[in-house]
Enzyme design. Structure first.
Site, PDB file in Angstrom:
ATOM      1  N   GLN A  96      10.890   2.447   0.089  1.00  0.00           N
ATOM      2  CA  GLN A  96       9.932   1.348   0.115  1.00  0.00           C
ATOM      3  C   GLN A  96      10.683   0.029   0.173  1.00  0.00           C
ATOM      4  O   GLN A  96      11.713  -0.149  -0.481  1.00  0.00           O
ATOM      5  CB  GLN A  96       9.042   1.393  -1.123  1.00  0.00           C
ATOM      6  N   ARG A 142      10.119  -2.893  -1.063  1.00  0.00           N
ATOM      7  CA  ARG A 142      10.302  -3.571  -2.345  1.00  0.00           C
ATOM      8  C   ARG A 142      11.398  -2.894  -3.164  1.00  0.00           C
ATOM      9  O   ARG A 142      12.188  -3.559  -3.829  1.00  0.00           O
ATOM     10  CB  ARG A 142       8.983  -3.616  -3.119  1.00  0.00           C
ATOM     11  N   CYS A 183       1.710  -2.972  -7.003  1.00  0.00           N
ATOM     12  CA  CYS A 183       1.069  -1.818  -7.633  1.00  0.00           C
ATOM     13  C   CYS A 183       0.509  -0.900  -6.545  1.00  0.00           C
ATOM     14  O   CYS A 183      -0.592  -1.112  -6.033  1.00  0.00           O
ATOM     15  CB  CYS A 183      -0.032  -2.279  -8.577  1.00  0.00           C
ATOM     16  N   ASP A 184       1.270   0.128  -6.194  1.00  0.00           N
ATOM     17  CA  ASP A 184       0.907   1.023  -5.084  1.00  0.00           C
ATOM     18  C   ASP A 184      -0.520   1.557  -5.138  1.00  0.00           C
ATOM     19  O   ASP A 184      -1.246   1.501  -4.147  1.00  0.00           O
ATOM     20  CB  ASP A 184       1.862   2.230  -5.051  1.00  0.00           C
ATOM     21  N   PRO A 185      -0.941   2.156  -6.275  1.00  0.00           N
ATOM     22  CA  PRO A 185      -2.236   2.838  -6.269  1.00  0.00           C
ATOM     23  C   PRO A 185      -3.434   1.921  -6.484  1.00  0.00           C
ATOM     24  O   PRO A 185      -4.548   2.412  -6.634  1.00  0.00           O
ATOM     25  CB  PRO A 185      -2.101   3.848  -7.418  1.00  0.00           C
TER      26      PRO A 185
END
Length: 792
Positions: free
Chosen positions: A348, A350, A472-474
Site C-alpha cells: 500500500q 501509505r 482507515c481502510d475499512p
C-alpha cells in the site's frame, strides 16, 4: 517469566503455557518465518508473489498475514519427538504436539536466531533456527545431551508437517543421496497462461539432514494413526515404515536410533526449504550442510545482515526494559519493514512511504530510492496510486483495488522527514516522470501537484472527500456515493500543507509558502465549522449528511485520529485542547494504550462500513491500534505534553506488571499492529496482542524516540537539540550516528538551571533567536554533548 539479556538484546520466556502464542520472527529478502514458543510456524516466501511451503491440513485460501492467527493441533510447525525406548516415556520439543510439561523450558528470541533450551528426563535438548542471507531455507540444529549419569536408549523423530499441498498432484519420497524427504506437488492452474507462469515455481518442499536416518515416514495419516499427534501410532514400533506417499498428505519424519552414554552428545543439522526440484535441493545441501566451519560462516553472514540496523541509536536510561527494546528490537523491526516491504510486491502506498520514512534513520539512500519509485508511479494530476508496484509483473491486489484518498498526504509527511534527517535538498531538483506522462518534473513539482490534488478534492464545505476510505481502510461506506468527507484527511491535508510551506520557504519559494499556509488555515477553519462537536472533532460526514464520531453516537462516539491531527495541523486553540485532552483520556486511554475509537461498534453501521463489522476491540473497530496511538504520541510531544506522551510511549513498549504482560501474551521483541481494545465493553479480553509485526507504527515510534524523546532532530544545516525527558528520568545517555558523524550526549535534569543549557565538546552553545539550540554537524566527526534541563 521473561528474562532480558542486555548484552545482545535477547529476550527469553520460561514457560510454553503462560504465553502460548509468544513468538519471534526472522526474515531475509526472499522469505519470512514467525515461530511461536510451542513450535508452530507461519512462513512464506516470494515466487514472486507470497507463497507457502508448509500448509494446513486442508485446502487453504490465499490471503495476507492476519492478526491473532489461530493455532491448532495440525497447524504447520517444526517439531521433534523424543522417546525413551527403555521406559516408553515420550515428549516433544519445543512443546507441541505431545504438550508434555518438561523439567525446564526456555524460549529464546535473538535478533538473528530463535532457539529453545529444554531439559526433561535428564536429557538436555537445544533446538535452534536461523535463516540464510540469500536463499529460501530454514537452518535447524538439534543438540541432545545425556545428563542422566547412565546409558540411554533413545529414539528421535523429526516431525515437519507439509500439509495439503495441492488437489492436483502431491507425493513424497525419501532420497538416500540427499538424506532428504522431498514432498512434491503441482500448483493448480485454470488459464493457459498460468501454466507457463508456474514453470519456475518451487512446488517441492524438502527436509534434509546431515545424518542418515534409521527409518522414515512420508505419510502424515499413517504416522499419526489412531493415537493422534500427542501419541502417534508409528512411534510405537521401533522403526518407521519407510514408505513413499502417493497422493497423500505428506510429512517429513526422520527417525534416529540414539544410544547415548553418560554425557554423550548428539548433533544433527537440517535444512527445510521450498525448491524447484532435486537439483536445487542438492545445491542447498552442498551449501548449508557442509562442515561446522562453513555453517559458522553462513550464520555469521546472516547475523551481519540483520545487524545492519544496529548501533544507529543507543540509549541508557533508568528503565532497562525500555532501553533493551529501543536499542535492539525497534530498529530491527524498522529495518524489516524498509528492507523487504512486508514481503509484498504491491505494498500500500501509505505503508510503503511510511516504512521508507523509518528507513531514513538507518539507510537514507534506500529511503530516497523508495521515494523515487513511488513518485514515478504518481499520476500527472498529482494523485498517488493505492499501491506501489515493485516489479513489472506486479499487480494491485486485495485492498489496493479499492480507491483511497490519503496517499498524497504521506508523500509530503515522509519526504519532509527525509529532508530533516539528511538535508538532501538537492533531491527536490531531481527530475522524475509520471505513470501517465514520461515528461519529467522535479520532486518539488511532484509534491506541489500532490498538494494541489488534495486541495481540489474537497466538497462545498471545504472538506476532503473520503471515497471508499482514507488511512482507515475499512471505513469504506462513508463516502462511496461521492458525497461523504473525512475530517481526519482534511486535517492531515492542512498539516501536510503547513509542513511543505516550511520547505518552500527554506528553498526560496515564498509565494508558495504563503499560499500553502492560507490553504491550511482555510481547511482548519472549515473543519472547526463543520466537525467540532463541542469537546472533540467528528470523524467525518457521511453520504447522508450525518456527522459521525460525535457525542450523540452510542457507538463510535469518539475517534483518536482527528484529535491527533487537529493538534498537528494547528486547528485548535488552548481552550479546545483543554476540553479534548480530558475526553481523549477518559474515553480512549487504557492500560495497554490508546483505543482508535470508542465505544466499539457491535453491529453493522452502513453509513460507516466494513469497519463496524469487525469484532469489538479488534483491528480498526476500537482496538489499541498502535499506528494511531503513535500519531497521538507524536502530536503530544510536538505540543510539549511530555509526561502524557512518554506515558503512552512506555505503555506501548513495556508492560507495567506481570499481569499486564500476560494479558498481552507477547514477548517485547516487536510492536504489534494492535492490542485488543473495547476496554470498557470487554475488559476480560482487552490487551491481547494481535502478534502481527507488520505495522506502520514502528517508523513513527523510532522517529519519536530520536527526534522528540532523545531530542536530536536534523535540520537543513545540522541538528537541533531538544530532549524531552519524563520527570522519572533524572538523566539519559545517548549515542547516535548522524550524517556520518558520531554524537554522544549526556542529559541531566537539575534544579541548578531554569532553562535548557547545552555544551558541545565542553564549549557552551548559545540558543538562537527562537530560543533553540542548533549546531552544524560535519561528517566523520565526533561530538560530545552535555545538556542540562530544568526540573519542572
Amino acid at each position: 517469566m521473561i528474562t532480558y539479556h542486555q548484552a545482545n538484546g535477547a529476550v527469553s520466556l520460561n514457560s510454553p503455557t503462560s504465553m502460548p502464542n509468544a513468538c519471534g520472527f526472522l526474515w531475509n529478502k526472499k522469505m519470512m518465518i514467525q515461530m511461536n514458543c510451542r513450535g508452530y510456524a507461519v512462513a512464506q516466501f516470494m515466487q514472486p508473489e507470497p507463497a507457502k511451503y508448509a500448509h494446513g491440513p486442508a485446502l487453504e485460501a490465499k490471503t495476507f498475514m492476519q492478526p491473532e492467527h489461530p493455532y491448532f493441533s495440525h497447524h504447520p510447525g517444526r517439531f521433534f519427538y523424543i522417546k525413551d525406548n527403555q521406559s516408553g516415556e515420550l515428549f516433544s520439543i519445543p512443546y507441541a504436539p505431545v504438550k508434555q510439561a518438561t523439567d525446564s523450558f526456555e524460549f529464546i528470541v535473538e535478533k538473528e536466531k530463535i532457539s529453545w533450551h529444554i531439559t526433561h528426563l535428564d536429557i538436555v535438548c537445544e533446538l535452534s533456527l536461523t535463516l540464510t542471507t540469500t536463499d529460501c531455507a530454514e537452518l535447524w540444529q538439534l543438540n541432545i545431551t545425556n545428563n542422566s549419569g547412565r546409558s540411554r536408549d533413545l529414539s528421535i523423530y523429526s516431525y515437519f508437517p507439509v500439509g495439503y499441498m495441492s488437489w492436483m498432484n502431491q507425493s513424497a519420497y525419501f532420497d538416500a543421496e540427499l538424506n532428504a524427504i522431498l514432498c512434491e506437488s503441482v500448483t493448480p492452474y485454470q488459464k493457459i497462461e498460468q501454466y507457463f507462469a508456474h514453470q519456475d515455481f518451487k512446488d517441492t518442499t524438502v527436509l534434509m539432514s546431515d545424518i542418515a536416518p534409521t527409518s522414515y515416514e512420508t505419510r502424515q495419516a499413517v504416522f499419526e494413526g489412531e493415537g493422534g499427534l500427542n501419541n502417534p501410532d508409528a512411534i510405537i514400533n521401533r522403526a518407521l515404515a519407510s514408505k513413499p506417499a502417493h497422493y497423500q498428505t505428506p510429512v517429513a519424519v526422520m527417525h534416529y536410533d540414539l544410544p547415548l552414554q553418560t554425557e554423550q552428545h548428539f548433533q544433527a543439522n537440517f535444512v527445510f526449504a521450498p525448491v524447484k526440484d532435486k537439483l536445487e535441493a542438492k545445491q542447498l545441501q552442498q551449501h548449508y550442510l557442509g562442515s561446522p566451519e562453513k555453517r559458522e560462516k553462513i550464520n555469521k553472514q546472516y547475523q551481519e545482515y540483520i545487524a545492519q540496523a544496529d548501533q544507529q541509536l543507543s540509549i541508557t536510561s533508568p528503565n532497562k526494559e525500555f532501553d533493551n527494546f529501543i536499542n535492539h528490537w525497534l530498529p530491527r523491526q524498522v529495518f524489516y519493514h524498509g528492507d523487504v516491504n512486508r514481503l509484498s510486491t504491491d505494498p500500500q502506498t501509505r505503508n510503503y512511504l511510511q516504512d521508507a520514512m523509518g528507513m531514513v534513520y538507518l539507510k537514507p539512500n534506500e529511503t530516497k530510492a523508495a521515494f523515487v519509485k513511488a513518485l514515478s508511479q504518481q499520476n500527472s494530476s498529482g494523485k498517488m496510486p493505492d499501491g506501489i508496484l515493485l516489479n513489472p509483473e506486479s499487480e494491485l491486489k486485495y485492498i489496493n483495488q479499492i480507491p483511497h484518498t490519503d496517499h498524497c498526504v504521506w508523500l509530503v509527511i515522509c519526504i519532509t522527514a527525509y529532508l530533516d534527517e539528511t538535508a538532501d535538498y538537492e533531491f527536490l531538483h531531481q527530475p522524475i516522470p509520471f505513470a501517465d506522462d514520461i515528461a519529467p518534473k522535479t520532486v518539488f513539482e511532484h509534491i506541489e501537484l500532490a498538494l494541489t490534488f488534495l486541495w481540489s478534492q474537497r466538497d462545498h464545505r471545504g472538506l476532503n472527500y473520503i471515497n471508499q476510505g482514507d488511512w482507515c481502510d475499512p471505513m469504506n461506506m462513508v463516502g462511496y456515493q461521492g458525497k461523504g468527507v473525512s475530517s481526519w484527511l482534511s486535517l492531515a491535508s492542512a498539516y501536510a500543507m503547513r509542513l511543505w510551506s516550511n520547505v518552500a520557504k527554506s528553498t526560496g519559494n515564498a509565494s508558495l509558502a504563503e499560499s500553502l499556509l492560507q490553504q491550511a488555515s482555510t481547511i482548519n477553519q472549515d473543519v472547526n465549522q463543520h466537525c467540532w462537536d463541542g469537546e472533540w472533532f467528528a470523524r467525518g460526514i457521511t453520504d447522508a449528511g450525518n456527522c459521525f464520531g460525535v457525542s450523540q453516537n452510542q457507538e463510535g462516539r469518539i475517534y483518536l485520529n482527528p484529535q491527533s491531527f487537529a493538534m498537528l495541523s494547528g486547528a485548535i486553540d488552548n481552550n479546545q485542547w483543554q476540553k479534548m485532552k480530558l475526553q481523549i483520556k477518559q474515553q480512549l486511554q487504557t492500560p495497554f494504550g490508546m483505543m482508535m475509537l470508542a465505544p466499539s461498534y457491535t453491529h453493522m453501521n452502513e453509513e460507516v462500513g466494513r469497519l463496524t463489522q469487525k469484532f469489538p476491540g479488534t483491528g480498526e473497530n476500537g482496538s489499541v491500534y498502535n499506528h494511531a496511538g503513535a500519531f497521538y504520541i507524536f502530536a503530544l510531544f510536538e505540543r510539549g505534553e511530555t509526561e502524557a506522551a512518554f506515558e503512552l510511549l512506555h505503555t506501548m513498549i513495556c508492560a507495567e506488571s506481570e499481569a499486564n504482560a500476560l494479558s498481552r501474551g507477547q514477548l517485547p521483541v516487536f510492536i504489534p499492529n494492535y492490542f485488543r481494545g473495547a476496554y470498557f465493553q470487554f475488559p476480560e479480553d482487552a490487551g491481547k496482542s494481535s502478534q502481527l509485526f507488520n505495522t506502520g507504527t514502528v517508523a513513527w515510534i523510532y522517529r519519536i524516540v530520536i527526534e522528540q524523546l532523545v531530542g536530536l532532530k536534523g535540520t537543513s544545516k545540522g541538528i537541533k537539540i531538544k530532549p524531552q525527558l519524563p520527570k522519572s528520568w533524572p538523566e539519559l545517555h545517548v549515542s547516535r550516528r548522524f550524517r556520518q558523524a558520531q554524537i554522544t550526549m549526556q542529559v541531566s535534569q537539575t534544579t541548578t538551571v531554569t532553562t535548557q543549557q547545552v555544551w558541545v565538546d565542553d564549549v557552551p552553545l548559545e540558543s538562537d533567536a527562537n530560543g533553540e539550540f542548533n549546531f552544524d554537524v560535519l561528517p566523520k566527526q565526533t561530538y560530545r554533548l552535555k545538556v542540562l534541563l530544568p526540573i519542572s
